[in-house]
Design an enzyme around this catalytic site. Structure first.
Site, PDB file in Angstrom:
ATOM      1  N   HIS A 265      -9.545   0.367  -5.201  1.00  0.00           N
ATOM      2  CA  HIS A 265      -8.526  -0.369  -4.438  1.00  0.00           C
ATOM      3  C   HIS A 265      -7.166   0.157  -4.847  1.00  0.00           C
ATOM      4  O   HIS A 265      -6.912   0.357  -6.041  1.00  0.00           O
ATOM      5  CB  HIS A 265      -8.604  -1.874  -4.710  1.00  0.00           C
ATOM      6  CG  HIS A 265      -9.944  -2.427  -4.377  1.00  0.00           C
ATOM      7  ND1 HIS A 265     -10.368  -2.598  -3.086  1.00  0.00           N
ATOM      8  CD2 HIS A 265     -10.980  -2.775  -5.168  1.00  0.00           C
ATOM      9  CE1 HIS A 265     -11.606  -3.050  -3.092  1.00  0.00           C
ATOM     10  NE2 HIS A 265     -12.006  -3.155  -4.348  1.00  0.00           N
TER      11      HIS A 265
ATOM     12  N   TYR B  29       0.794  -1.235   0.000  1.00  0.00           N
ATOM     13  CA  TYR B  29       0.000   0.000   0.000  1.00  0.00           C
ATOM     14  C   TYR B  29       0.828   1.288   0.000  1.00  0.00           C
ATOM     15  O   TYR B  29       0.266   2.382  -0.030  1.00  0.00           O
ATOM     16  CB  TYR B  29      -0.953  -0.004   1.206  1.00  0.00           C
ATOM     17  CG  TYR B  29      -1.884  -1.197   1.219  1.00  0.00           C
ATOM     18  CD1 TYR B  29      -2.815  -1.390   0.195  1.00  0.00           C
ATOM     19  CD2 TYR B  29      -1.825  -2.148   2.246  1.00  0.00           C
ATOM     20  CE1 TYR B  29      -3.654  -2.490   0.201  1.00  0.00           C
ATOM     21  CE2 TYR B  29      -2.669  -3.255   2.261  1.00  0.00           C
ATOM     22  CZ  TYR B  29      -3.588  -3.417   1.231  1.00  0.00           C
ATOM     23  OH  TYR B  29      -4.416  -4.503   1.231  1.00  0.00           O
TER      24      TYR B  29
END
Ligand code: DQA
Length: 139
Positions: free
Chosen positions: A98, A22
């Site tokens: 996402h 991430y």
């Protein structure tokens, strides 16, 4: 335009968890970057780890005049019928987001129970996924 960005469970840990997946920017930094990209627009950012709070935020959004909602529901994406129904209950278009390419990851991430009630899906572009999703409302 008016954009509401909603982040779900564990997204408050962005920048501190699984940095290889991430990235190292915190959610606050990501939001600031998004806001800078959409300077002429109104942007609001909401995050909750609680499924029902996300449903309630979606319900409230119905009467707030948003042009679009950009939603990263985190792991709720994969199993929350409650969030799916909350999206279906409102008229505002929602884009599912996402940061990671969920289709290149574990099998359980390949299923989204919310995609079918969203306008579209953006996945795999890191923090830029939020920007691409909001940009889609301007096309
Ligand atoms: C995520 C992907 C989900 O599978 C995961 O549970 C997250 C983040 C993403 O942004 O890539 O928490 O939504």
């Amino acid at each position: 335009m008016k954009f509401l960005f909603i982040n779900g469970v564990n997204l408050n840990m962005t920048g501190r968890r699984e940095k290889g997946v991430y990235g190292t920017r915190t959610l606050g930094e990501i939001n600031a970057r998004v806001a800078a990209c959409f300077k002429g627009d109104e942007c609001e950012f909401f995050q909750s780890n609680i499924e029902g709070e996300i449903c309630s935020r979606l319900h409230a959004a119905q009467d707030e005049g948003w042009d679009g909602i950009i939603l990263n529901a985190g792991a709720f994406t994969h199993y929350s019928y409650a969030i799916r129904d909350a999206i279906a209950a409102i008229d505002i278009p929602v884009v599912e987001v996402h940061m990671s390419n969920v289709h290149a990851r574990e099998e359980f991430r390949h299923t989204s129970v919310i995609s079918a009630v969203c306008r579209g899906v953006v996945a795999g572009f890191g923090a830029d996924s939020y920007i691409l999703a909001a940009q889609s409302f301007k096309l």
